[in-house]
Design an enzyme around this catalytic site. Structure first.
Site, PDB file in Angstrom:
ATOM      1  N   LYS A   1      92.683  50.081 112.404  1.00  0.00           N
ATOM      2  CA  LYS A   1      92.303  48.812 111.793  1.00  0.00           C
ATOM      3  C   LYS A   1      92.674  48.829 110.310  1.00  0.00           C
ATOM      4  O   LYS A   1      92.243  49.713 109.559  1.00  0.00           O
ATOM      5  CB  LYS A   1      90.799  48.601 111.976  1.00  0.00           C
ATOM      6  CG  LYS A   1      90.313  47.185 111.811  1.00  0.00           C
ATOM      7  CD  LYS A   1      88.854  47.117 112.227  1.00  0.00           C
ATOM      8  CE  LYS A   1      88.278  45.731 112.087  1.00  0.00           C
ATOM      9  NZ  LYS A   1      86.844  45.726 112.430  1.00  0.00           N
TER      10      LYS A   1
ATOM     11  N   ASP B   1      81.339  43.679 118.598  1.00  0.00           N
ATOM     12  CA  ASP B   1      81.481  43.909 117.159  1.00  0.00           C
ATOM     13  C   ASP B   1      80.295  44.744 116.678  1.00  0.00           C
ATOM     14  O   ASP B   1      79.392  44.262 116.000  1.00  0.00           O
ATOM     15  CB  ASP B   1      81.527  42.564 116.433  1.00  0.00           C
ATOM     16  CG  ASP B   1      81.998  42.692 114.993  1.00  0.00           C
ATOM     17  OD1 ASP B   1      82.430  43.797 114.610  1.00  0.00           O
ATOM     18  OD2 ASP B   1      81.933  41.697 114.258  1.00  0.00           O
TER      19      ASP B   1
ATOM     20  N   THR C   1      93.195  43.254 110.209  1.00  0.00           N
ATOM     21  CA  THR C   1      91.936  42.533 110.038  1.00  0.00           C
ATOM     22  C   THR C   1      91.927  41.742 108.731  1.00  0.00           C
ATOM     23  O   THR C   1      92.869  41.808 107.940  1.00  0.00           O
ATOM     24  CB  THR C   1      90.752  43.512 110.105  1.00  0.00           C
ATOM     25  OG1 THR C   1      89.529  42.771 110.153  1.00  0.00           O
ATOM     26  CG2 THR C   1      90.738  44.457 108.913  1.00  0.00           C
TER      27      THR C   1
ATOM     28  N   GLU D   1      88.738  51.975 111.444  1.00  0.00           N
ATOM     29  CA  GLU D   1      89.286  51.393 110.230  1.00  0.00           C
ATOM     30  C   GLU D   1      89.786  52.432 109.238  1.00  0.00           C
ATOM     31  O   GLU D   1      89.139  53.451 108.973  1.00  0.00           O
ATOM     32  CB  GLU D   1      88.209  50.521 109.567  1.00  0.00           C
ATOM     33  CG  GLU D   1      88.720  49.719 108.398  1.00  0.00           C
ATOM     34  CD  GLU D   1      87.856  48.506 108.144  1.00  0.00           C
ATOM     35  OE1 GLU D   1      87.568  48.233 106.969  1.00  0.00           O
ATOM     36  OE2 GLU D   1      87.483  47.823 109.116  1.00  0.00           O
TER      37      GLU D   1
ATOM     38  N   PHE E   1      89.492  35.632 111.019  1.00  0.00           N
ATOM     39  CA  PHE E   1      88.065  35.432 110.818  1.00  0.00           C
ATOM     40  C   PHE E   1      87.696  33.959 110.927  1.00  0.00           C
ATOM     41  O   PHE E   1      88.497  33.077 110.631  1.00  0.00           O
ATOM     42  CB  PHE E   1      87.651  35.983 109.453  1.00  0.00           C
ATOM     43  CG  PHE E   1      87.456  37.486 109.453  1.00  0.00           C
ATOM     44  CD1 PHE E   1      88.264  38.317 110.214  1.00  0.00           C
ATOM     45  CD2 PHE E   1      86.468  38.063 108.682  1.00  0.00           C
ATOM     46  CE1 PHE E   1      88.089  39.695 110.215  1.00  0.00           C
ATOM     47  CE2 PHE E   1      86.277  39.436 108.674  1.00  0.00           C
ATOM     48  CZ  PHE E   1      87.086  40.253 109.436  1.00  0.00           C
TER      49      PHE E   1
END
Length: 317
Positions: free
Chosen positions: A132, A17, A156, A96, A178
């Site tokens: 993303k 990440d 996400t 993203e 998450f």
């Protein structure tokens, strides 16, 4: 002795990440992921600054001014960092779509296609990247269109089983539920701490994993947003886990045993199957204060970092 990181790699695909090229080179993950927050951090490195300089020089020949040129530089910088990362990992790099497009299906699709084209110009095929997208209803619909075009997506900001199931129904390649941010909400709401076995973020990912495996859903479950090693350990065996360099280093330094917690062959009785249209999705999200609030907050945070990135580019221009 074998480190916990190596033990984890035997049961889970480890994703870094970070957008830090040096960290990727040192940690050797299979996949990596990036977003405006991580791009901002990457620009603080020498390699990142060089990529920013290249993007600025490239933009001079576009005939663009103002916001259009700033956006073009920011987009190129994100793809440039992604391309560098793709050269270092054998798997996929997530890139993203702008957070300010999270409620615009058509614009999200257009941006995703542009990202794919930008990678293709560098000789990087769509099989090496993931687009993303925030898991709003509009984002999920965009992913459905893109998946039909052979463009794999990483949905996400997943905070609920409802979001996860809607993404799976749309054929999403991968979802990122998450962990730490869910805990943050519950600690604040309850005014107390939570042990690992009652950790609401860990329980959320476990529930999603069990649901997907019970119904043979192919969408990859990748736990994200970790604060502590214990959270990672509690999800050992998940399809993938995206972990910060600091936690990866800590796992690499720990020689203790790591027990598998999630196994597709041991998911127990299948939970109730959810049927979701737009009305049901929006109502269930409305009824889940945590998921609604954290999704909105996550989009705002990514959008704020996108503005910071654009401001940095503007200052450089």
């Amino acid at each position: 002795m074998v480190s916990k990181l190596d033990q984890l790699r035997s049961m889970t695909t480890v994703v870094a990440d970070t957008g830090d090229i040096g960290a990727i080179r040192a940690l050797r993950p299979v996949d990596c992921t990036t977003n405006p927050t991580l791009v901002l951090k990457a620009v603080d490195t020498e390699a990142g600054r060089q990529l920013l300089d290249e993007a600025v020089a490239w933009s001079a020949g576009l005939g663009l001014t103002g916001e259009a040129r700033i956006a073009a530089v920011a987009d190129r910088l994100a793809v440039s960092i992604g391309a560098e990362l793709a050269a270092l990992v054998p798997g996929r790099v997530s890139t993203e779509v702008d957070a300010d497009l999270s409620f615009d299906t058509d614009a999200t699709v257009a941006k995703a296609r542009a990202i794919v084209a930008a990678y293709a110009e560098r000789g990087i095929g769509r099989d090496r990247i993931l687009i993303k997208i925030a898991a709003t209803w509009e984002g999920i619909r965009a992913a459905e269109i893109l998946q039909r075009e052979g463009i794999d997506c990483n949905l996400t900001l997943i905070f609920s089983l409802v979001q996860a199931v809607a993404c799976a129904d749309a054929g999403a390649y991968l979802i990122s539920p998450f962990v730490g941010r869910i805990l943050d909400w519950h600690v604040k709401a309850a005014g107390r701490s939570f042990g690992l076995e009652e950790h609401p973020g860990v329980q959320s990912v476990r529930a999603i994993y069990r649901y997907f495996k019970a119904y043979g859903i192919a969408t990859v479950v990748m736990g994200a947003s970790f604060r502590l090693i214990g959270e990672v350990e509690a999800l050992a065996g998940c399809d993938r886990l995206t972990i910060s360099p600091a936690l990866l280093d800590a796992l690499a330094a720990d020689q203790g045993p790591l027990t598998r917690q999630l196994d597709p062959a041991a998911v127990g009785e299948a939970p109730e199957r959810l049927t979701l249209d737009e009305r049901a999705f929006r109502w269930r999200m409305n009824e889940d204060a945590m998921a609604s609030e954290k999704l909105a907050e996550g989009i705002r945070l990514f959008a704020a970092d996108l503005r910071k990135l654009r401001s940095l580019v503007a200052a450089r221009l």
